[in-house]
Design a protein around this motif. Structure first.
Motif, PDB file in Angstrom:
ATOM      1  N   ALA A 125     -62.069  51.864  49.766  1.00 45.94           N
ATOM      2  CA  ALA A 125     -61.899  51.389  51.145  1.00 45.94           C
ATOM      3  C   ALA A 125     -61.359  49.959  51.182  1.00 45.94           C
ATOM      4  CB  ALA A 125     -63.209  51.482  51.913  1.00 45.94           C
ATOM      5  N   ALA A 126     -60.331  49.713  50.359  1.00 45.90           N
ATOM      6  CA  ALA A 126     -59.778  48.360  50.241  1.00 45.90           C
ATOM      7  C   ALA A 126     -59.359  47.793  51.581  1.00 45.90           C
ATOM      8  CB  ALA A 126     -58.579  48.376  49.288  1.00 45.90           C
ATOM      9  N   HIS A 127     -58.904  48.673  52.500  1.00 41.61           N
ATOM     10  CA  HIS A 127     -58.401  48.204  53.796  1.00 41.61           C
ATOM     11  C   HIS A 127     -59.504  47.631  54.677  1.00 41.61           C
ATOM     12  CE1 HIS A 127     -59.867  52.276  54.465  1.00 41.61           C
ATOM     13  NE2 HIS A 127     -59.946  52.007  55.759  1.00 41.61           N
ATOM     14  N   GLU A 128     -60.767  47.926  54.358  1.00 38.43           N
ATOM     15  CA  GLU A 128     -61.883  47.426  55.170  1.00 38.43           C
ATOM     16  C   GLU A 128     -62.364  46.048  54.719  1.00 38.43           C
ATOM     17  OE1 GLU A 128     -64.960  50.332  55.078  1.00 38.43           O
ATOM     18  OE2 GLU A 128     -63.777  51.864  56.124  1.00 38.43           O
ATOM     19  N   LEU A 129     -61.893  45.590  53.574  1.00 36.39           N
ATOM     20  CA  LEU A 129     -62.408  44.334  53.008  1.00 36.39           C
ATOM     21  C   LEU A 129     -61.644  43.139  53.564  1.00 36.39           C
ATOM     22  CD1 LEU A 129     -62.923  45.541  49.334  1.00 36.39           C
ATOM     23  CD2 LEU A 129     -64.639  45.356  51.154  1.00 36.39           C
ATOM     24  N   THR A 130     -61.848  42.877  54.840  1.00 32.99           N
ATOM     25  CA  THR A 130     -61.166  41.773  55.512  1.00 32.99           C
ATOM     26  C   THR A 130     -62.081  40.571  55.741  1.00 32.99           C
ATOM     27  OG1 THR A 130     -61.686  42.718  57.675  1.00 32.99           O
ATOM     28  CG2 THR A 130     -59.574  43.338  56.681  1.00 32.99           C
ATOM     29  N   THR A 131     -63.387  40.745  55.551  1.00 34.50           N
ATOM     30  CA  THR A 131     -64.349  39.657  55.726  1.00 34.50           C
ATOM     31  C   THR A 131     -65.294  39.632  54.531  1.00 34.50           C
ATOM     32  OG1 THR A 131     -66.033  41.012  56.832  1.00 34.50           O
ATOM     33  CG2 THR A 131     -64.312  40.017  58.233  1.00 34.50           C
ATOM     34  N   THR A 132     -65.999  38.550  54.368  1.00 36.35           N
ATOM     35  CA  THR A 132     -66.955  38.450  53.264  1.00 36.35           C
ATOM     36  C   THR A 132     -68.117  39.416  53.463  1.00 36.35           C
ATOM     37  OG1 THR A 132     -66.380  36.106  53.118  1.00 36.35           O
ATOM     38  CG2 THR A 132     -68.287  36.829  51.871  1.00 36.35           C
ATOM     39  N   GLU A 133     -68.600  39.525  54.682  1.00 34.72           N
ATOM     40  CA  GLU A 133     -69.704  40.443  54.968  1.00 34.72           C
ATOM     41  C   GLU A 133     -69.334  41.880  54.605  1.00 34.72           C
ATOM     42  OE1 GLU A 133     -72.808  39.924  56.152  1.00 34.72           O
ATOM     43  OE2 GLU A 133     -72.709  37.770  56.572  1.00 34.72           O
ATOM     44  N   ALA A 134     -68.058  42.230  54.710  1.00 34.92           N
ATOM     45  CA  ALA A 134     -67.621  43.595  54.406  1.00 34.92           C
ATOM     46  C   ALA A 134     -67.775  43.927  52.926  1.00 34.92           C
ATOM     47  CB  ALA A 134     -66.168  43.792  54.843  1.00 34.92           C
ATOM     48  N   PHE A 135     -67.949  42.901  52.080  1.00 36.57           N
ATOM     49  CA  PHE A 135     -68.131  43.136  50.655  1.00 36.57           C
ATOM     50  C   PHE A 135     -69.565  43.541  50.296  1.00 36.57           C
ATOM     51  CE2 PHE A 135     -64.103  41.077  50.334  1.00 36.57           C
ATOM     52  CZ  PHE A 135     -63.584  41.357  49.086  1.00 36.57           C
ATOM     53  N   PHE A 193     -54.510  33.056  53.024  1.00 35.04           N
ATOM     54  CA  PHE A 193     -55.043  34.385  52.769  1.00 35.04           C
ATOM     55  C   PHE A 193     -54.144  35.395  53.475  1.00 35.04           C
ATOM     56  CE2 PHE A 193     -58.544  31.380  52.543  1.00 35.04           C
ATOM     57  CZ  PHE A 193     -59.159  31.742  51.345  1.00 35.04           C
ATOM     58  N   LEU A 194     -53.358  36.125  52.699  1.00 37.48           N
ATOM     59  CA  LEU A 194     -52.404  37.085  53.242  1.00 37.48           C
ATOM     60  C   LEU A 194     -52.932  38.504  53.048  1.00 37.48           C
ATOM     61  CD1 LEU A 194     -49.089  35.619  51.752  1.00 37.48           C
ATOM     62  CD2 LEU A 194     -50.207  35.021  53.911  1.00 37.48           C
ATOM     63  N   ARG A 195     -52.713  39.349  54.034  1.00 35.72           N
ATOM     64  CA  ARG A 195     -53.063  40.761  53.881  1.00 35.72           C
ATOM     65  C   ARG A 195     -52.119  41.415  52.881  1.00 35.72           C
ATOM     66  NH1 ARG A 195     -56.200  43.840  57.951  1.00 35.72           N
ATOM     67  NH2 ARG A 195     -55.228  45.621  56.896  1.00 35.72           N
ATOM     68  N   LEU A 221     -56.590  46.005  44.964  1.00 39.15           N
ATOM     69  CA  LEU A 221     -57.170  44.738  45.390  1.00 39.15           C
ATOM     70  C   LEU A 221     -57.690  44.841  46.822  1.00 39.15           C
ATOM     71  CD1 LEU A 221     -54.315  42.331  44.195  1.00 39.15           C
ATOM     72  CD2 LEU A 221     -56.350  43.026  42.925  1.00 39.15           C
ATOM     73  N   PRO A 222     -58.711  44.069  47.166  1.00 38.18           N
ATOM     74  CA  PRO A 222     -59.110  43.992  48.571  1.00 38.18           C
ATOM     75  C   PRO A 222     -57.921  43.572  49.436  1.00 38.18           C
ATOM     76  CG  PRO A 222     -60.699  42.879  47.167  1.00 38.18           C
ATOM     77  CD  PRO A 222     -59.522  43.200  46.301  1.00 38.18           C
ATOM     78  N   VAL A 223     -57.855  44.106  50.647  1.00 39.54           N
ATOM     79  CA  VAL A 223     -56.700  43.812  51.487  1.00 39.54           C
ATOM     80  C   VAL A 223     -56.640  42.329  51.853  1.00 39.54           C
ATOM     81  CG1 VAL A 223     -57.812  44.280  53.725  1.00 39.54           C
ATOM     82  CG2 VAL A 223     -55.350  44.711  53.438  1.00 39.54           C
TER      83      VAL A 223
END
Length: 326
Positions: A125-135, A193-195, A221-223
């Protein structure tokens, strides 16, 4: 001459990336090789932005140390005091300093001591890793490897935990913390920080080392980068960073950041707070390796000499870096 050797090795290895050497801000060598985008035949330039993988662990460390400077965090602050009930497998005595020096002993979601190549690892679910909490789901469920402070073990997850602690202590998101406390003071206007799934035209696509196939690293890689690395930068911005750091413009206590905390004779290195250190000299290093990314930048504070190699392939930077540091 070393720089002539750089060009020879670049051609022989099919190097894709940028090589930059300067002394006190005066550029001695800056050259780009290969393609930033193979599908559209876009060439790399010295201004191309590259992912630097774990190279940005140093930025995370400095954001944390700026909070320490401001009294918001302490090196002795325990992770548990800010995690609450999250990540229960992290021991209660693990501190910020343990995490900064890779001596926390916590289990790692991306364990580089394990078997296999970095390109074998896919981020779920790499596309969901947009915030630190999401990790948090990625960080959960990894048993401790050893007691805090017992030894060194490089830990990617520990730097994501640091980002989480910084957010909770500072009340500001990790990305904004780094922008305001590291990038802006250093004048790094082209670092961000680029997507990974919407890279701008001036950023290099990272490619996997698969012969005959031009496959990007987007699923590896995380998005969006977090505390363990992945920001995009340029050679010139990295040079600005080193000068600003040693001028005291990011954190005043530079000596504390680059003071050796761990000796690693088997690697010919030492480690400070988020920075690799040469075994015998004052040279400080940022190093990053990931799927479709390789990066090394060294800075000698005595001479003001910076040597940087950025590549948008997994193995690309290493032959050039060996020449520059020979």
């Amino acid at each position: 001459m070393v720089l002539g050797e750089v060009e020879r090795v670049a051609v022989e290895t099919g190097f894709s990336g940028v090589v930059w050497v300067d002394r006190g801000g005066e550029v001695e060598f800056a050259e780009a090789f290969g393609l930033a985008n193979r599908a559209y035949l876009v060439a790399n330039t010295v201004d191309t932005r590259f992912g630097i993988a774990s190279g940005s662990k140093g930025f995370t460390a400095l954001a944390v140390m700026s909070l320490v400077r401001d009294g918001v965090l302490g090196l002795g602050t325990t992770a548990r005091s800010l995690l609450g009930g999250d990540l229960p497998l992290i021991a209660d005595d693990v501190t910020v300093e343990h995490l900064l020096t890779h001596t926390s002993g916590i289990g790692d979601y991306l364990d580089e001591d394990g078997d296999g190549e970095i390109t074998d690892y896919y981020v779920g679910a790499a596309h969901e890793l947009t915030t630190t909490e999401a990790f948090l789901p990625l960080l959960e469920g990894h048993p401790a490897k050893f007691k805090a402070g017992e030894r060194f073990s490089y830990c990617n997850g520990g730097f994501v935990v640091l980002a989480l602690l910084a957010e909770r202590a500072g009340g500001v998101g990790y990305h904004e913390l780094v922008r305001e406390r590291v990038l802006k003071p250093a004048g790094m206007a082209r670092t961000d920080f680029l997507r990974g799934d919407e890279l701008p035209g001036d950023a290099a696509v990272g490619y996997l080392p698969i012969e005959g196939v031009d496959r990007s690293n987007v699923f590896h890689l995380p998005v969006m980068a977090s505390g363990d690395g992945g920001i995009h930068s340029t050679a010139e911005d990295i040079s600005k960073f080193w000068r600003a750091l040693f001028a005291g413009e990011i954190v005043g206590a530079v000596d504390e950041v680059v003071r050796p905390r761990v000796d690693l004779p088997e690697q010919g290195r030492r480690y400070g707070l988020g920075f690799w250190l040469d075994e015998r000299t004052d040279t400080v290093m940022l190093v990053g390796s990931d799927a479709g990314v390789s990066f090394k930048s060294t800075h000698d504070p005595r001479t003001g000499t910076t040597r940087t190699v950025l590549s948008n392939t997994s193995p690309g930077a290493w032959p050039i870096a060996r020449v520059l540091n020979s």
